[in-house]
Structure formats: C-alpha cells, structure tokens
Design an enzyme around this catalytic site. Structure first.
Site, PDB file in Angstrom:
ATOM      1  N   ARG B 251       0.756  -1.392  -0.141  1.00  0.00           N
ATOM      2  CA  ARG B 251      -0.111  -0.273   0.027  1.00  0.00           C
ATOM      3  C   ARG B 251       0.778   1.069  -0.033  1.00  0.00           C
ATOM      4  NH1 ARG B 251      -0.822   1.962   5.523  1.00  0.00           N
ATOM      5  NH2 ARG B 251      -0.872   0.103   6.509  1.00  0.00           N
ATOM      6  N   HIS B 255      -2.851   3.944   5.486  1.00  0.00           N
ATOM      7  CA  HIS B 255      -4.116   3.148   6.263  1.00  0.00           C
ATOM      8  C   HIS B 255      -5.396   3.916   5.335  1.00  0.00           C
ATOM      9  CE1 HIS B 255      -6.466   0.273   8.156  1.00  0.00           C
ATOM     10  NE2 HIS B 255      -7.115   1.609   8.420  1.00  0.00           N
ATOM     11  N   TYR B 264       5.510   5.671  11.639  1.00  0.00           N
ATOM     12  CA  TYR B 264       5.807   3.927  10.969  1.00  0.00           C
ATOM     13  C   TYR B 264       6.554   3.197  10.387  1.00  0.00           C
ATOM     14  CZ  TYR B 264       1.153   3.095   8.953  1.00  0.00           C
ATOM     15  OH  TYR B 264       0.369   3.667   8.166  1.00  0.00           O
TER      16      TYR B 264
END
Lengths: 340, 354
Positions: B251, B255, B264
């Site tokens: 991805r 998110h 992160y």
C-alpha cells in the site's frame, strides 16, 4: 406474518402428543425440516449424537447429513457461516451448545447477524434462529449456566424468545423459524424434562412478542420467564395460603416485550414482583419496571420488587442454590409489595 | 517454509515474461481489460483522496499500490459469484461491477453505498476477518443448491491473526466449500508490520493446517493474480474445495486518510520503490515491450474514465438527502413497538420545528 394464536390451537386437542419441552423442540425442528427445504441445522454434536441434550435426536438419520450438520467446535464459525447461508437463501438454525458458550460468537452476532438488514436497507436479510440451552439448576460445570439474555435484548436487530412450556416451545420455535429476522431462542435446560404436556402435532405458531398469564389473582403481579416461571407459580401458590392472590405472567419474549399484558395486569393489582435468574444490574427486569413507569405509574401502590440472580458470576454448582431465585425469596417479595 | 511457497510471477518488474507458460492465454483484449480496470480504480482512488481533502467525502481507505491484486482477482469472478470484501477492496468491487456513485456514497457515510444491484456483494466487513465464515456460508448454500457459483473473501495480513480467519478457513476446508480466500498482504495492519503480526514467513503456508492448496503470488503482477485466482476458482467450481491465496503487494499511501504512515515506516523509501513495484507501471512496460501499447487508446481511455468518475461524483452529490425514517425502518421487517414508538416520538419532535 401469519400467526395462529395458541388458544385456537388448544381447541384441537385430538391431534396432540404428550411431550417434554426438549421433545417439543425436537418436534418443532423435525416439523420444519419436513416443511421447508431451506431449513438447515448446524452445530456441535447435533448430528449423530443428537445434541448433548438430545434436542436434535433422530433428525440427522431422518433428514441427512447435509440438513443436520455436525460442525467443527467453532461458535463464531457456526454463527458466521449461518450469516452466509441465510443471506444466500437458506434458513439456518445454529445450535450453541450452552448459552454460556456463545461469547466467542458474540462479535458475529453484534456486528453482522443483527446488522445485515440495516446495512443493506433490507436488500439482504439473515433470517436464522440461534438455539441455546441456558440457565442454572442442573448442576452443570462452570460457564454452562449463564442467563445472558440482557446482552441480546440490548442489541438492536435480534428478537429474544424464552419459552417455559412444551407447547409454547414448539409454537414459538416454529414462529421463530418463520420469522424474517434473527431470533435468539433460549431453552431453559432446567425445564427440558421437568414435565410433559399435550403438544399439538404439525405446524402451529405462538406469536413472538406476546406474554401469557399463567395464574390469575388480584393483589400482586409476578412477572417471570423460562425456568423462573414455575418458581413464580410456586411462590404465588404459597402466597395464596396467606390470602394474597397473584397474576403470574410468563413473558415468553424478552424483545420485544409484551407491554400490554404487563399494563393490563399491573393496572389491576398495583403491585409487581419481577423474577429473573440473570444478574440484577441492567437486567431485563429493569426494562419491565421502566415500562410500568411509562404505562401505569399512577396505578402503583408499592415500588416494584425484583428477585434476581446476584451481580456475581453464576457460581460453581455447590453454591448455585444460593444464587438462583427460590419460591421462598419470591414469596417474601410478594408479601413485601403487598404489605408496603 | 518460505522455500515451499515461492512467489509465483509471470511478468517481472521490467514488464518482461519471467514465466511464459501463460503466453498463449494472453489476448490483446485481456491486456486492455487489465489496463483499463487498473487505471480506472487508480483514478478513482486518487479522486476519492482529493475529495476527502476537500471535505466532500468522509474518512477514506486508500488502496493505491494494490490495483493488480484487486483487479486481477475480481476479473476472475463470474457474475453470480459472491464477494465478501473489507473496506479497502472497493477497487475489486468496482471491477466486479459495483455501482460507482454508490461506492462514493459509502465513503460519504450513506448506507445506500452498500447496495449494488445485480451483484452479490456483501457490505464490507468492518471488524477484521469476520467475513471469512460468511464467505464459507454463502458458498455452502451454493453447494447445496448445486450451482457452479463460488465466493471470494478478501482480507489483509492482519486478519490472519484473528480467530475468525481460522474458523472460516476450517469450515470451508471441512465441508469442501467453493471459496477462494484472497489475502492481500500489503505488509502493514495500520502501523504494525507483518513481522510483528506473525512468526510464519508467509501467509500461504497457513493453508497446510487446513489441508488446502496455498498459493503465494506476486500481487503486483496482474498476470499472476488473474491466472492463479482463476485456477483457484476452477478448483472451487469443480468441487475441489477452497484455496488460500497470498498476494504480496504494497500500500503506497496511508491506511486511511486519517492516518500518518511516516510515523511507522520510511515513507521516502516506499515512494522511491514505487518505480519498481507499481503494478500499473509494470503493465505499461509489458504493453510497450510486447506491442500492446497504443497511446491513442490510452489517452481516450483516460478521458473516458475521468468523465465516468466526474459523472459518478455528480450523481453522488445530487443523491437525495438521507431520509430520517431510514434510521428506524431497516432493523426488522416488521417494526417492533419500541422502535415504532421511538420513531413516532422523534419524527414528531423534529416536525415541531425546534
């Protein structure tokens, strides 16, 4: 939905069989397996073994392994696959072996079973009947004895039904199977083999959402369901000896509650005792009191008393007699509201 | 274990055949279909992100980078199959035939966004992995009806840690149900990397426990996705039971639009790698390499897609305002009295004009 009143059915006594509550459940399941090819039973040990309480005894032999299915030990799998079966045209009747074992399937029920209709504006629906024996008093091991109805009555999108007699068990179960929405069907295991009754043969329905008066009196209304109905009746009998007469109401359905039968009785007696074996806090008894406040406040002659399980986990069975409401505790509550 | 599940690939990062065994099955029409759908859902995804930034959509789950996985799997479905998506799979849904204005509506908080006429599309599962048992159940019903229809469950790498992943796979395996379990392993469950999600090196190897085929594919190679998913569906339709497919993909973005991936992961590294892993770019290279590229057609297709998306946005924004009665009307078929009373009281109170 077509509903045949129980009273109508009872006039047709020539075609009855004497059955226990658990046999009436088997009779309902067999009747509907024969009636509707879309009906499929699934659960742990329900096939060859006929269920740990024999509620499905003989059904697999008669209807085959693809209609009465022994599944892996998997509550979320049983309920989750029932969602897929139901949305694709089947009428699954999943059995959860004991209501206290339903917690792993809680997510499936809370997030899918109860919401499919809402999330698709009725384009998809998941008619199913989740059957589960419930309640204490049979000396079962830990967790087997929970009365978890309040979790489900709090959950929009599922009806909660709890019979206390063989005739009601069959009629309510058939009504639940025919209901276009999900139903949690709680079977009081303490009453599974407690007594027999003449149960009509064939298909008949007892309307979901309707309570039933099981004893008639003028002074106090005692409201109960499932395994607490005989306790309430016992207590009412004992009170009669002291000159107090009671209406005893078997609620039969916990969502939606029959507010009319409550109001009618309470407006006559002005005094109420609610009995349930589930824990007191946030129990269905509180909803009944709230209904009484709404419909009958000015008729009340005493505050409502509740006789319930305590707000402690259902104990190991050495102590369960202390946990469960007894006729004695109910009788004391009757006297208390009577003498208020 | 990793050696037992090598990543299946037909076309490499340069757009060249790394395995020519499917060569004969490739037609110009198929290649164009791949490109059209991938471009279409990428354009949709970018537009949706921009609409969210403008306040014209709610929080939106991005899938850029996963186009090959979604298009390749969805194109292997037949019209009457069942799809059980997560909320990152609207690219697959659009490819399968979902109604585009309604996909936009979903992201605008409208329940109407879950309704796709003429296709068996279940509303996206918002809890994680709960759709796997549903896919098993729907496939079970098809098996009982004796059809050749199957179902597909989409899920991410994080879902493999949930109990329902196991329960759905186990049911499908025990009852030999026509299901394809399609995992898009994009490396992250929100912020948690796959290494912290599980100790096994692949998702595909989990199939061993269920006695079913497990296939690990390059999820950015649309040829691998399409042909391997098709094989899994062939097996399902032939009564050979379920398959677990792990499509290894990326991805590229966050998110959701509410997430900040720089917290992160090294986003610069992800952006730098795009050149190598972008599935659309890979297909473009393939088309150029093997003579399928037609600049005029691409330009025309791009325009056509942009127009379709603009129309869908207009339709979404002109959609009638939500009806308050819908709040109450779809909980039960016949409204129980508590809901009826609440509805009447509430409608009365808002009619009062306070």
């Amino acid at each position: 939905m077509k509903v045949v009143e129980r009273e109508t059915v009872e006039t047709n006594k020539q075609t009855t069989r004497s059955l226990t509550l658990v046999q009436a459940v088997t009779d309902a399941l067999g009747t509907m397996l024969a009636e509707d090819d879309r009906v499929i039973l699934l659960g742990e040990d329900i096939g060859k073994n006929g269920g740990v309480f024999r509620a499905t005894e003989g059904l697999q032999a008669q209807y085959g392994e693809d209609r009465v299915v022994d599944t892996p030990l998997s509550e979320a799998g049983i309920i989750g696959s029932s969602v897929g079966l139901a949305v694709n045209g089947m009428i699954p009747i999943p059995e959860i072996q004991f209501l206290g074992f339903i917690y792993p399937a809680f997510e499936q029920i809370a997030t899918h079973v109860t919401r499919v209709r809402m999330r698709t504006m009725s384009n998809y629906t998941v008619p199913m009947v989740i059957r589960a024996p419930y309640g204490a008093g049979v000396r079962a091991p830990e967790i087997h004895s929970d009365s978890a109805e309040a979790f489900f009555t709090h959950m929009p999108g599922i009806k909660v039904v709890c019979p206390s007699t063989p005739t009601d068990a069959k009629g309510l179960l058939i009504a639940a199977i025919k209901d276009p929405d999900p139903v949690l069907f709680m079977e009081p295991m303490r009453l599974y083999r407690a007594f027999r009754e003449d149960v009509p043969e064939g298909v008949y329905e007892v309307e979901i959402g309707k309570g039933k008066k099981v004893a008639e009196g003028d002074d106090v209304t005692v409201i109960a369901w499932g395994a607490m109905v005989p306790v309430a009746r016992d207590a009412a009998e004992k009170a009669k000896a002291k000159g107090i007469t009671c209406d005893v109401i078997d609620m039969r359905t916990l969502f939606p509650l029959d507010k009319d039968i409550i109001a009618e009785s309470v407006q006559k007696t002005g005094r109420v005792v609610v009995v349930h074996e589930a824990h007191e806090t946030s129990g269905v008894g509180n909803d009944i009191i709230s209904l009484i406040n709404k419909t009958s406040f000015l008729y009340m002659k005493a505050p409502v008393e509740k006789v319930t399980g305590f707000d402690v986990p259902v104990p190991f069975f050495a102590l369960e007699d202390h946990f469960l409401p007894t006729p004695k505790r109910v009788e004391e509550a009757i006297e208390k509201v009577y003498r208020f | 274990m990793e050696d037992l599940y090598p990543i299946k690939q037909y076309v490499d990062k340069e757009g060249k055949f790394s395995d020519e065994s499917i060569k004969d099955e490739i037609t110009p029409e198929l290649v164009k279909e791949f490109y059209y759908h991938m471009l279409r859902i990428r354009t949709f995804d970018r537009k949706a992100k921009s609409l969210q930034r403008q306040g014209r959509l709610g929080t939106y789950a991005l899938f850029e980078g996963q186009e090959a996985a979604q298009v390749g799997s969805a194109l292997s479905l037949e019209k009457d199959d069942w799809v059980f998506p997560t909320y990152r799979d609207h690219g697959a849904l659009l490819t399968f035939g979902a109604n585009m204005p309604r996909v936009f509506l979903y992201w605008n908080g409208r329940v109407e966004g879950n309704i796709h006429p003429d296709r068996n599309i279940f509303p996206p599962a918002v809890p994680i992995a709960t759709q796997l048992p549903h896919a098993a159940g729907a496939a079970w019903a098809e098996k009982r009806k004796g059809t050749k229809n199957a179902s597909i469950a989409y899920f991410g790498d994080g879902a493999t840690s949930e109990g329902d992943f196991h329960e759905g796979m186990n049911f499908a395996s025990v009852f030999k149900l026509p299901v394809v379990f399609f995992n898009q392993n994009n490396g992250f469950a929100i912020s948690v990397p796959i290494e912290k999600q599980m100790n096994s090196k692949t998702v595909a190897q989990k199939s061993v426990a269920y006695g079913i085929p497990g296939v690990r594919i390059d999820g950015n190679d649309i040829f691998a996705v399409y042909f391997e998913t098709k094989k899994a569906f062939d097996r399902a339709r032939n009564g050979e039971g379920p398959t677990l497919i792990e499509a290894v993909t990326q991805r590229f973005g966050a998110h959701t639009t509410a997430d900040d991936p720089t917290k992160y992961r090294d986003q610069e590294k992800v952006d730098a790698e795009r050149e190598k892993v972008d599935p659309l770019l890979r297909l473009e290279r393939f088309m150029k390499e093997y003579g399928y590229w037609n600049a005029e057609w691409v330009e025309e297709t791009t325009k056509q897609i942009e127009a379709e998306i603009e129309d869908a946005i207009v339709e979404m924004e002109r959609f009638p305002a939500p009806n308050v009665e819908d709040l109450f009307d779809h909980v039960f078929e016949e409204m129980p009295w508590p809901i009826k009373e609440q509805k009447e009281d509430y409608l009365e109170s808002i009619r009062g004009g306070n």
